[in-house]
Design a protein around this motif. Sequence first.
Motif, PDB file in Angstrom:
ATOM      1  N   TYR A   1      77.670   8.753  93.058  1.00  0.00           N
ATOM      2  CA  TYR A   1      76.510   8.115  92.077  1.00  0.00           C
ATOM      3  C   TYR A   1      75.714   7.421  93.084  1.00  0.00           C
ATOM      4  O   TYR A   1      74.614   7.171  92.363  1.00  0.00           O
ATOM      5  N   GLY A   2      75.914   7.172  94.412  1.00  0.00           N
ATOM      6  CA  GLY A   2      74.993   6.408  95.145  1.00  0.00           C
ATOM      7  C   GLY A   2      75.160   4.959  94.851  1.00  0.00           C
ATOM      8  O   GLY A   2      73.883   4.295  94.796  1.00  0.00           O
ATOM      9  N   LEU A   3      75.848   4.534  94.048  1.00  0.00           N
ATOM     10  CA  LEU A   3      75.849   2.920  93.558  1.00  0.00           C
ATOM     11  C   LEU A   3      76.751   2.127  94.596  1.00  0.00           C
ATOM     12  O   LEU A   3      77.945   2.732  95.063  1.00  0.00           O
ATOM     13  N   GLN A   4      76.224   0.787  94.653  1.00  0.00           N
ATOM     14  CA  GLN A   4      77.184  -0.210  95.466  1.00  0.00           C
ATOM     15  C   GLN A   4      77.611  -1.019  94.501  1.00  0.00           C
ATOM     16  O   GLN A   4      76.991  -1.713  93.520  1.00  0.00           O
ATOM     17  N   LEU A   5      79.003  -1.173  94.543  1.00  0.00           N
ATOM     18  CA  LEU A   5      79.818  -1.871  93.508  1.00  0.00           C
ATOM     19  C   LEU A   5      79.602  -3.361  94.011  1.00  0.00           C
ATOM     20  O   LEU A   5      79.762  -3.738  95.277  1.00  0.00           O
ATOM     21  N   ARG A   6      79.420  -3.977  92.917  1.00  0.00           N
ATOM     22  CA  ARG A   6      79.351  -5.692  93.341  1.00  0.00           C
ATOM     23  C   ARG A   6      80.686  -6.263  92.764  1.00  0.00           C
ATOM     24  O   ARG A   6      81.190  -7.319  93.246  1.00  0.00           O
ATOM     25  N   SER A   7      80.980  -5.936  91.538  1.00  0.00           N
ATOM     26  CA  SER A   7      82.188  -6.500  90.819  1.00  0.00           C
ATOM     27  C   SER A   7      82.649  -5.658  89.859  1.00  0.00           C
ATOM     28  O   SER A   7      81.940  -4.805  89.192  1.00  0.00           O
ATOM     29  N   LEU A   8      83.970  -5.744  89.587  1.00  0.00           N
ATOM     30  CA  LEU A   8      84.916  -4.774  88.701  1.00  0.00           C
ATOM     31  C   LEU A   8      85.591  -5.421  87.576  1.00  0.00           C
ATOM     32  O   LEU A   8      86.556  -6.316  88.226  1.00  0.00           O
ATOM     33  N   ASP A   9      85.834  -5.151  86.589  1.00  0.00           N
ATOM     34  CA  ASP A   9      86.870  -5.498  85.471  1.00  0.00           C
ATOM     35  C   ASP A   9      87.480  -4.490  84.711  1.00  0.00           C
ATOM     36  O   ASP A   9      86.807  -3.438  84.370  1.00  0.00           O
ATOM     37  N   LYS A  10      88.770  -4.500  84.888  1.00  0.00           N
ATOM     38  CA  LYS A  10      89.725  -3.506  84.145  1.00  0.00           C
ATOM     39  C   LYS A  10      89.550  -3.738  82.663  1.00  0.00           C
ATOM     40  O   LYS A  10      90.359  -4.787  82.348  1.00  0.00           O
ATOM     41  N   LEU A  11      89.182  -2.772  81.938  1.00  0.00           N
ATOM     42  CA  LEU A  11      89.090  -3.367  80.348  1.00  0.00           C
ATOM     43  C   LEU A  11      90.334  -3.102  79.847  1.00  0.00           C
ATOM     44  O   LEU A  11      90.990  -3.898  79.272  1.00  0.00           O
ATOM     45  N   ASP A  12      90.624  -1.650  79.588  1.00  0.00           N
ATOM     46  CA  ASP A  12      91.796  -1.215  79.026  1.00  0.00           C
ATOM     47  C   ASP A  12      92.119   0.245  79.254  1.00  0.00           C
ATOM     48  O   ASP A  12      91.458   0.761  80.181  1.00  0.00           O
ATOM     49  N   ARG A  13      93.347   0.689  78.773  1.00  0.00           N
ATOM     50  CA  ARG A  13      93.619   2.045  78.792  1.00  0.00           C
ATOM     51  C   ARG A  13      93.782   2.711  77.499  1.00  0.00           C
ATOM     52  O   ARG A  13      94.599   2.066  76.460  1.00  0.00           O
ATOM     53  N   GLY A  14      93.156   3.564  77.057  1.00  0.00           N
ATOM     54  CA  GLY A  14      93.066   4.534  75.937  1.00  0.00           C
ATOM     55  C   GLY A  14      93.850   5.197  75.836  1.00  0.00           C
ATOM     56  O   GLY A  14      95.121   5.522  76.686  1.00  0.00           O
ATOM     57  N   SER A  15      94.218   6.424  75.028  1.00  0.00           N
ATOM     58  CA  SER A  15      95.226   7.246  74.812  1.00  0.00           C
ATOM     59  C   SER A  15      95.118   8.507  75.931  1.00  0.00           C
ATOM     60  O   SER A  15      96.128   9.068  76.455  1.00  0.00           O
ATOM     61  N   ALA A  16      93.892   8.472  76.616  1.00  0.00           N
ATOM     62  CA  ALA A  16      93.782   9.587  77.539  1.00  0.00           C
ATOM     63  C   ALA A  16      93.030   9.206  78.795  1.00  0.00           C
ATOM     64  O   ALA A  16      92.762  10.107  79.736  1.00  0.00           O
ATOM     65  N   HIS A  17      92.377   7.987  78.775  1.00  0.00           N
ATOM     66  CA  HIS A  17      91.650   7.159  79.807  1.00  0.00           C
ATOM     67  C   HIS A  17      91.994   5.981  80.093  1.00  0.00           C
ATOM     68  O   HIS A  17      92.608   5.204  79.691  1.00  0.00           O
ATOM     69  N   GLY A  18      91.364   5.567  81.167  1.00  0.00           N
ATOM     70  CA  GLY A  18      91.249   4.086  81.657  1.00  0.00           C
ATOM     71  C   GLY A  18      89.810   3.898  81.723  1.00  0.00           C
ATOM     72  O   GLY A  18      88.924   4.687  81.821  1.00  0.00           O
ATOM     73  N   VAL A  19      89.722   2.507  81.443  1.00  0.00           N
ATOM     74  CA  VAL A  19      88.182   1.963  81.324  1.00  0.00           C
ATOM     75  C   VAL A  19      87.929   0.878  82.534  1.00  0.00           C
ATOM     76  O   VAL A  19      88.672  -0.008  82.379  1.00  0.00           O
ATOM     77  N   LEU A  20      87.062   0.815  83.145  1.00  0.00           N
ATOM     78  CA  LEU A  20      86.608  -0.250  84.203  1.00  0.00           C
ATOM     79  C   LEU A  20      84.992  -0.546  83.915  1.00  0.00           C
ATOM     80  O   LEU A  20      84.201   0.292  83.520  1.00  0.00           O
ATOM     81  N   LYS A  21      84.962  -1.950  83.637  1.00  0.00           N
ATOM     82  CA  LYS A  21      83.270  -2.292  83.796  1.00  0.00           C
ATOM     83  C   LYS A  21      82.893  -2.748  84.962  1.00  0.00           C
ATOM     84  O   LYS A  21      83.475  -3.357  85.751  1.00  0.00           O
ATOM     85  N   LEU A  22      81.863  -2.242  85.431  1.00  0.00           N
ATOM     86  CA  LEU A  22      81.045  -2.289  86.691  1.00  0.00           C
ATOM     87  C   LEU A  22      79.944  -3.004  86.442  1.00  0.00           C
ATOM     88  O   LEU A  22      79.054  -2.819  86.130  1.00  0.00           O
ATOM     89  N   ASP A  23      79.734  -3.989  87.733  1.00  0.00           N
ATOM     90  CA  ASP A  23      78.316  -4.464  88.023  1.00  0.00           C
ATOM     91  C   ASP A  23      77.883  -3.819  89.423  1.00  0.00           C
ATOM     92  O   ASP A  23      78.836  -3.990  90.359  1.00  0.00           O
ATOM     93  N   THR A  24      76.826  -3.165  89.402  1.00  0.00           N
ATOM     94  CA  THR A  24      76.662  -2.514  90.412  1.00  0.00           C
ATOM     95  C   THR A  24      75.124  -2.941  91.099  1.00  0.00           C
ATOM     96  O   THR A  24      74.449  -3.793  90.420  1.00  0.00           O
ATOM     97  N   SER A  25      74.711  -2.286  92.153  1.00  0.00           N
ATOM     98  CA  SER A  25      73.382  -2.620  92.635  1.00  0.00           C
ATOM     99  C   SER A  25      72.237  -1.970  91.749  1.00  0.00           C
ATOM    100  O   SER A  25      70.820  -2.381  91.977  1.00  0.00           O
TER     101      SER A  25
END
Length: 348
Positions: free
Chosen positions: A24-48
């Motif tokens: 995606y050409g994005l630089q990650l600044r911070s990351l929060d692991k939100l949850d896990r659904g029935s078929a996926h995991g969710v990460l909240k990202l702060d990027t450039s």
Amino acid sequence: MSRAEAVRFRQCTQEAPEILQQHYGLQLRSLDKLDRGSAHGVLKLDTSSGRFVLKWYDPDIADLDTLTRTLRGNQQAERHGIPVAPAIPNVNNELVTPVARGWYVLYRHIEGRLLDEGLFNQRSAQSFGATIGMLQTAMAELDERDLVGDFNWEMRVDWGYRYLQGKLETAESSADPRAQIAAAAIRRHLETFVSCTEAMASVERLPVQWVHGDCNPGNFLFASDDTVAAVLDFDNVSRFPQGYDFMYGLNQSFRDSRPLVSQSLSAYLSQTKPVRQDVVAYPSMWLYCSMLNMYPMDNQDATPEDYQKHWDDYRADVGWWVSRIDEMSRFFGAVYDEWLRKQPPAAQ
């Protein structure tokens, strides 16, 4: 989440910076692991380039058909003016990024707050109902090409009985220590199903269409003025009777508050304009679908005590509708009549 799933999700969390940079050409600044659904995991990202949500789909549970339905449903809602979190294409202009351990989809982060049962008021209940009505209209026109639907339960009571019998046979033949808990619960459940056969018979005449499939309040973000800011999580796009999304949202929010039910249902009706006989059948349709959605069967990683609690909670939820099915059907009819009385003559 099983131990193996937790390990895979942790690995995906660790590789997120590389995924963002490479795909995606994005630089990650911070990351929060939100949850896990029935078929996926969710990460909240702060990027450039702002804030995003990265969803990882587990290949042991999800598949490309799931992702196709998810993305097409999300795009369909957006085209109809419903606020959603748009999916972001990767550097190859694709919405799905395949990796060794599944797939990633990146979404724009939407600001908003969640409302639990005690926080809904008249305005938020109205917006909730109206938005679900808009969703129903949008999803009825979903492009079905190449879509594979799941949860396509056949709306016939005799079929439902055989379906439950099959679940009972599965539980009785299992060597899992939780199997006896499940078998005992399903036997009682079958007795309830038989006693409610007449009440559920009306579901057969409701038209079936594509629906969001998971309209619980946790998938709706609200703005400061109590209107819906975004509808999230189209991962359960499925084929169900019209009214399913509304009943799902109602069941998990303010079903005990008649004033809020009335406000929300009226707002929903203004967006969908169904006929009265269908609206009166919504509660029995929901009871039928609830009877067949025996989600405790999937909680095989729970301890026997927790597994028993899952079944107790499930039966209590079904029991709520069993004890109120006639009352709720009459109430829905009364709300419909009052809503129709307020419509201009040309609209009736």
